[in-house]
Design a protein around this motif. Sequence first.
Motif, PDB file in Angstrom:
ATOM      1  N   VAL A   1      33.266   4.616  21.569  1.00  0.00           N
ATOM      2  CA  VAL A   1      33.977   5.456  20.610  1.00  0.00           C
ATOM      3  C   VAL A   1      34.841   6.426  21.404  1.00  0.00           C
ATOM      4  CG1 VAL A   1      33.753   7.175  18.792  1.00  0.00           C
ATOM      5  CG2 VAL A   1      32.177   5.231  18.877  1.00  0.00           C
ATOM      6  N   ASP A   2      36.134   6.429  21.147  1.00  0.00           N
ATOM      7  CA  ASP A   2      37.054   7.277  21.890  1.00  0.00           C
ATOM      8  C   ASP A   2      37.428   8.498  21.061  1.00  0.00           C
ATOM      9  OD1 ASP A   2      37.028   5.466  23.935  1.00  0.00           O
ATOM     10  OD2 ASP A   2      38.880   4.457  23.358  1.00  0.00           O
TER      11      ASP A   2
ATOM     12  N   LEU B   1      38.682   1.060  13.739  1.00  0.00           N
ATOM     13  CA  LEU B   1      39.107   2.081  12.785  1.00  0.00           C
ATOM     14  C   LEU B   1      39.604   3.293  13.547  1.00  0.00           C
ATOM     15  CD1 LEU B   1      36.151   1.954  10.210  1.00  0.00           C
ATOM     16  CD2 LEU B   1      38.296   0.651  10.206  1.00  0.00           C
ATOM     17  N   ASN B   2      40.803   3.790  13.177  1.00  0.00           N
ATOM     18  CA  ASN B   2      41.393   4.952  13.826  1.00  0.00           C
ATOM     19  C   ASN B   2      41.675   6.034  12.786  1.00  0.00           C
ATOM     20  OD1 ASN B   2      41.766   3.691  16.507  1.00  0.00           O
ATOM     21  ND2 ASN B   2      43.193   2.353  15.410  1.00  0.00           N
ATOM     22  N   TYR B   3      41.289   7.251  13.109  1.00  0.00           N
ATOM     23  CA  TYR B   3      41.562   8.375  12.228  1.00  0.00           C
ATOM     24  C   TYR B   3      41.940   9.578  13.080  1.00  0.00           C
ATOM     25  CZ  TYR B   3      40.995  12.208   8.949  1.00  0.00           C
ATOM     26  OH  TYR B   3      41.209  13.318   8.184  1.00  0.00           O
ATOM     27  N   ASN B   4      43.076  10.229  12.695  1.00  0.00           N
ATOM     28  CA  ASN B   4      43.535  11.420  13.397  1.00  0.00           C
ATOM     29  C   ASN B   4      43.864  12.498  12.370  1.00  0.00           C
ATOM     30  OD1 ASN B   4      44.087  10.786  16.467  1.00  0.00           O
ATOM     31  ND2 ASN B   4      44.695   8.966  15.302  1.00  0.00           N
ATOM     32  N   PHE B   5      43.179  13.614  12.456  1.00  0.00           N
ATOM     33  CA  PHE B   5      43.517  14.782  11.648  1.00  0.00           C
ATOM     34  C   PHE B   5      44.697  15.493  12.303  1.00  0.00           C
ATOM     35  CE2 PHE B   5      43.001  19.423  11.644  1.00  0.00           C
ATOM     36  CZ  PHE B   5      43.314  19.683  10.315  1.00  0.00           C
ATOM     37  N   ILE B   6      45.697  15.857  11.472  1.00  0.00           N
ATOM     38  CA  ILE B   6      46.894  16.497  12.012  1.00  0.00           C
ATOM     39  C   ILE B   6      47.170  17.787  11.269  1.00  0.00           C
ATOM     40  CG2 ILE B   6      47.944  14.344  12.835  1.00  0.00           C
ATOM     41  CD1 ILE B   6      49.587  14.195  10.322  1.00  0.00           C
ATOM     42  N   THR B   7      47.776  18.715  11.981  1.00  0.00           N
ATOM     43  CA  THR B   7      48.173  19.995  11.386  1.00  0.00           C
ATOM     44  C   THR B   7      49.329  20.566  12.168  1.00  0.00           C
ATOM     45  OG1 THR B   7      47.423  22.212  10.746  1.00  0.00           O
ATOM     46  CG2 THR B   7      46.530  21.306  12.795  1.00  0.00           C
TER      47      THR B   7
ATOM     48  N   ILE C   1      39.531  10.098  16.205  1.00  0.00           N
ATOM     49  CA  ILE C   1      38.472   9.251  16.729  1.00  0.00           C
ATOM     50  C   ILE C   1      38.858   7.802  16.510  1.00  0.00           C
ATOM     51  CG2 ILE C   1      37.203   9.312  14.541  1.00  0.00           C
ATOM     52  CD1 ILE C   1      34.616   9.217  16.128  1.00  0.00           C
ATOM     53  N   SER C   2      38.443   6.941  17.453  1.00  0.00           N
ATOM     54  CA  SER C   2      38.672   5.502  17.336  1.00  0.00           C
ATOM     55  C   SER C   2      37.319   4.809  17.461  1.00  0.00           C
ATOM     56  CB  SER C   2      39.623   5.010  18.426  1.00  0.00           C
ATOM     57  OG  SER C   2      39.773   3.607  18.382  1.00  0.00           O
ATOM     58  N   VAL C   3      36.950   4.031  16.434  1.00  0.00           N
ATOM     59  CA  VAL C   3      35.624   3.419  16.381  1.00  0.00           C
ATOM     60  C   VAL C   3      35.772   1.906  16.252  1.00  0.00           C
ATOM     61  CG1 VAL C   3      33.410   3.322  15.180  1.00  0.00           C
ATOM     62  CG2 VAL C   3      34.715   5.463  15.249  1.00  0.00           C
ATOM     63  N   PRO C   4      35.192   1.136  17.214  1.00  0.00           N
ATOM     64  CA  PRO C   4      35.190  -0.320  17.079  1.00  0.00           C
ATOM     65  C   PRO C   4      34.019  -0.772  16.211  1.00  0.00           C
ATOM     66  CG  PRO C   4      34.303   0.275  19.212  1.00  0.00           C
ATOM     67  CD  PRO C   4      34.666   1.562  18.514  1.00  0.00           C
TER      68      PRO C   4
END
Length: 466
Positions: free
Chosen positions: A97-98, A311-317, A127-130
């Motif tokens: 998990v990166d 699965l890739n998820y990035n919170f941005i602000t 986070i990037s989860v395989p």
Amino acid sequence: MSKTLIFLLACVISRAAISQPEGNTLGLDQFYLLVKDHHPLAKQAKLIVQRGQVVVQEARGAFDPKLVSNYDTKQFEGKNYYEVWDTYVKIPTVLNVDLKAGYERNDGQFLNPENTVPSSGLYYAGISVPVGRGLVHNSRNIGLKKGMVEQRTLQNQAYSVYNNLFLDANYIYWTWFGTYQKLKVATSNLELMTERFLGIREGALNGENATIDSVEALIQVQTWMNNLEKTKIDYQNATLQMQNFIWDPDTNMDEIQPDTVWSRGVVFAVDNYVDFAMRNHPDLNTLEARLNGLELDRRLAAENIKPILNLNYNFITGGDRSDENLTGVTNNYKGGVEFSFPLFIRKERAKLKQTKIKIEEGDLKLGHKTREVTNKVFQSYGKMTVLQNMIVQQRQIIDNYEILLNGEKTKFDNGESSIFLINTRENKKIAAELKLVELEADYGRALGFINWSSSFYIDGLINQVQ
């Protein structure tokens, strides 16, 4: 001529007296310490262990955080086409998990719309989860485990170097011991034969002994003069061979001699040697380490049959937003899903089958090597036991020859024997003494062989070379 002969024999006695080196004794255990501390192969073994430590360090590098900064710009005819700057920190984990956090700031008249960010920049954390392939078994954690396997393999390789080195050193030491003991026997017997010849010759001149007896005694002197020269050459050659193992600059081989007090040495029950070999023999442990490495390959090959689903998820602000948004759920995000799966998975299935075949081959090699090591331990232990019994009997034989020789001397003094019979008894006793020297040296080599076959030589090194 008689005076010349007496002078020459006196010179022989003096030469024999100084033919043996005088100095400090070097025991077998002391010799092993010198070999371990100074021999180039022993130093090479330490370097092999260090190489294994570096291999693990290299594998751990796959989990090092990375700081990345990318900057691209285009300026043409006074126009700022675009400036794209992205800086982030990426943290890999054991579970593949990166974690990622960074800052992005872009500008320009012809900036790609998808790269448009607020003027103060854009912060993001994700986070990037395989979910599919690589979550548990992946190239990173398998690589680390294989690095540890390689470290154990190299460590066992170092133990094997020590084991073989001590076996060779043991053989040379007992050769040195045997030649020195034979040199002592030749020296003492030449002195004895010379004194006997001079006494018999004096008796022949006085009419007390037959002249032929003095000739017989002289032949013995000449024979042992040749024997002494041969033993001196053998001892010199053995000393030169010892110098191949002694690299300590403070040790002068011309000033030391082997410990002539022969002892049985420390001997354990054969089961102890077998048990130690099963747990510590470097060849067996190397094969087991390779099997562990193949098992890791099998796990990775089985993992590669699974589909790729990341699965890739990035919170941005935005840079001008309040930091409190970083702790809550927001609609500002960037995400995605990656899926990939070969329809026939022939490559992956073939790799898995190939690895399973290699594991079966490794199991067979390990079983064969285990049988081979066990048989060598029993073989060397049996030989050592037989030699021990032979040494006891040989000493009894020497004592019996001494009784016969003393009886023959008594008969000679009573005029009932001849110098020929005395020499015959003497030669048999000397041959028995030389045979005892050979048996003692062979026993030392046999004990060294069982220490080698069971890898008992590395018992004191297991914690020292790590």
